[in-house]
Design an enzyme around this catalytic site. Structure first.
Site, short mmCIF file in Angstrom:
data_model
loop_
_atom_site.label_atom_id
_atom_site.label_comp_id
_atom_site.label_asym_id
_atom_site.label_seq_id
_atom_site.Cartn_x
_atom_site.Cartn_y
_atom_site.Cartn_z
N LYS A 52 73.32 -43.99 -20.95
CA LYS A 52 71.94 -44.17 -21.40
C LYS A 52 71.08 -42.95 -21.15
CE LYS A 52 70.43 -46.53 -17.15
NZ LYS A 52 71.76 -46.60 -16.50
N HIS A 180 72.02 -49.63 -6.64
CA HIS A 180 71.38 -48.45 -7.21
C HIS A 180 70.09 -48.22 -6.44
CE1 HIS A 180 69.82 -45.45 -9.91
NE2 HIS A 180 70.81 -45.61 -10.77
N GLU A 255 77.53 -43.84 -10.43
CA GLU A 255 77.06 -43.92 -11.82
C GLU A 255 75.92 -42.93 -12.06
OE1 GLU A 255 75.95 -47.96 -12.37
OE2 GLU A 255 77.96 -48.76 -12.02
#
Length: 393
Positions: A52, A180, A255
């Site tokens: 993204k 995250h 990530e």
């Protein structure tokens, strides 16, 4: 992460003359440098690039060739990567709330790794992908992050065991935990807290018969910004030490998005209008809020603007984009040297959450993108280091 892609004045002027403005210039060498920085300083960690942040096909292909895996968040991203020949076992569908079409595409393409943070998601995944491999996303509060994703995502640690048990009862392969810390996190503190929380949860889960085998530490690794220095080595060193201490026998994923692509793109834009209004100088640029500068809204990013004009006394100015919408104003009261019509501005570090969220509103085409390594031999001045004459606006 000492290597930062920044075009020289001569390169900017030559590119603007040859290709026009606005223009995005992507360095695939910088992509490789950023990826290798992480793999070398977080050895053994499996990198899942967050598509993204910038889904440019050339970025994805470069990372795929380097051995990267990918964090996808939609059916569109899964299909795009599948069309590029990327195997489904190199993807994790890391959206805690997946659409029905997204799950259908995952089943069709063979993607079987997922994240979740709610009970409702468990039943959706179990029905669509029986036996799918799942990671529970744990909330880690970090208000210091540029974008605190934990305001929207992540299960409270106190609810973790209950959710893991339900997932197991539904026949899913409960593989581990993920978190995250939030976008553009400038220190390792939040990672330390998150790793400690996950270590406790791993131990609690083991007492309930779980054999968790994966920890996903997410993204959030920062890049340099205006008036912000980043010590990426120190951050990765602390994370590595914490992982070695607490999870030496566990498979680790990460990530990163911004860290991989943020420093790889330069925007070349031009002043197309000047006006004195509301007691302030205004400059209109040929790229704006609906284009590359979309990150002002969607990413809360304060872009650095560089000009090659003499360093004289600065003035406060408003910078607006080219659309016929009054919302299309990127900056107000931004200090700058006085500018004139057709002056060129260089915007470094604009590779993440910029072109990815750009639109074609008002009929303006998305900004043209070229690869620096494809054209640099045509440019008279090749060095990538920032020219000493660069002036920050």
């Amino acid at each position: 992460m000492e290597k930062i892609f920044k075009l020289t004045q001569s390169a900017v002027e030559t590119l603007a003359e040859k290709y026009g403005t606005p223009l995005l210039v992507l360095s695939l060498e910088q992509i490789e440098h950023n990826y290798r920085f992480l793999t070398e300083n977080l050895p053994g960690v499996k990198i899942y690039y967050a598509v993204k942040a910038n889904p440019d096909e050339r970025i994805v292909r470069t990372l795929a060739d380097l051995g990267s895996c990918f964090d996808v968040a939609s059916d569109g991203e899964m299909l795009a990567l599948t069309e590029l020949g990327i195997a489904p076992d190199r993807m994790v569908y890391a959206n805690p709330f997946k659409t029905h079409n997204g799950l259908a595409v995952a089943k069709r393409t063979g993607v079987y790794k997922f994240t979740f943070d709610s009970e409702s998601e468990i039943y959706k995944m179990a029905k669509a992908i029986p036996g799918g491999t799942v990671l529970l996303r744990v909330r880690v509060d970090n208000p210091k992050a540029l974008v605190d994703l934990n305001k929207k995502f992540g299960a409270h640690p106190d609810d973790a065991l209950r959710l893991l048990k339900i997932a197991r009862e539904q026949g899913l392969d409960v593989a581990g935990l993920c978190f995250h810390v939030g976008s553009q996190s400038l220190s390792a503190d939040a990672y330390v807290d998150a790793i400690n929380i996950c270590r406790r949860l791993f131990d609690d889960a083991a007492k309930e018969g779980f054999k968790l085998r994966i920890l996903d530490i997410g993204g959030g690794f920062p890049i340099p910004a205006i008036d912000t220095e980043v010590d990426a080595l120190a951050i990765t060193r602390t994370i590595r030490e914490m992982l070695e201490k607490n999870f030496s026998d566990i498979e680790i994923w990460a990530e990163p998005g911004r860290f991989i692509c943020g420093t790889t793109v330069n925007l070349i834009t031009r002043v197309i209008g000047t006006q004195h209004r509301n007691s302030q100088q205004w400059y209109f640029l040929d790229d704006g809020l609906y284009g590359t500068f979309s990150g002002v809204i969607f990413d809360h990013w304060d872009f650095e603007l560089l000009t090659f004009k003499p360093d004289v006394e600065k003035i406060p100015a408003t910078f607006a984009g080219p659309s016929c919408d009054s919302l299309d104003v990127m900056f107000r009261d931004k200090m700058t040297v006085p500018l004139e019509m057709d002056d060129i501005i260089l915007v470094p570090n604009c590779g993440s959450y910029t072109s990815a969220s750009a639109t074609v509103f008002n009929g303006f085409a998305k900004t043209t993108r070229i690869v620096w390594e494809d054209v640099k031999q045509e440019i008279e001045t090749i060095p990538l280091a920032a020219a000493t004459s660069n002036r920050t606006l």
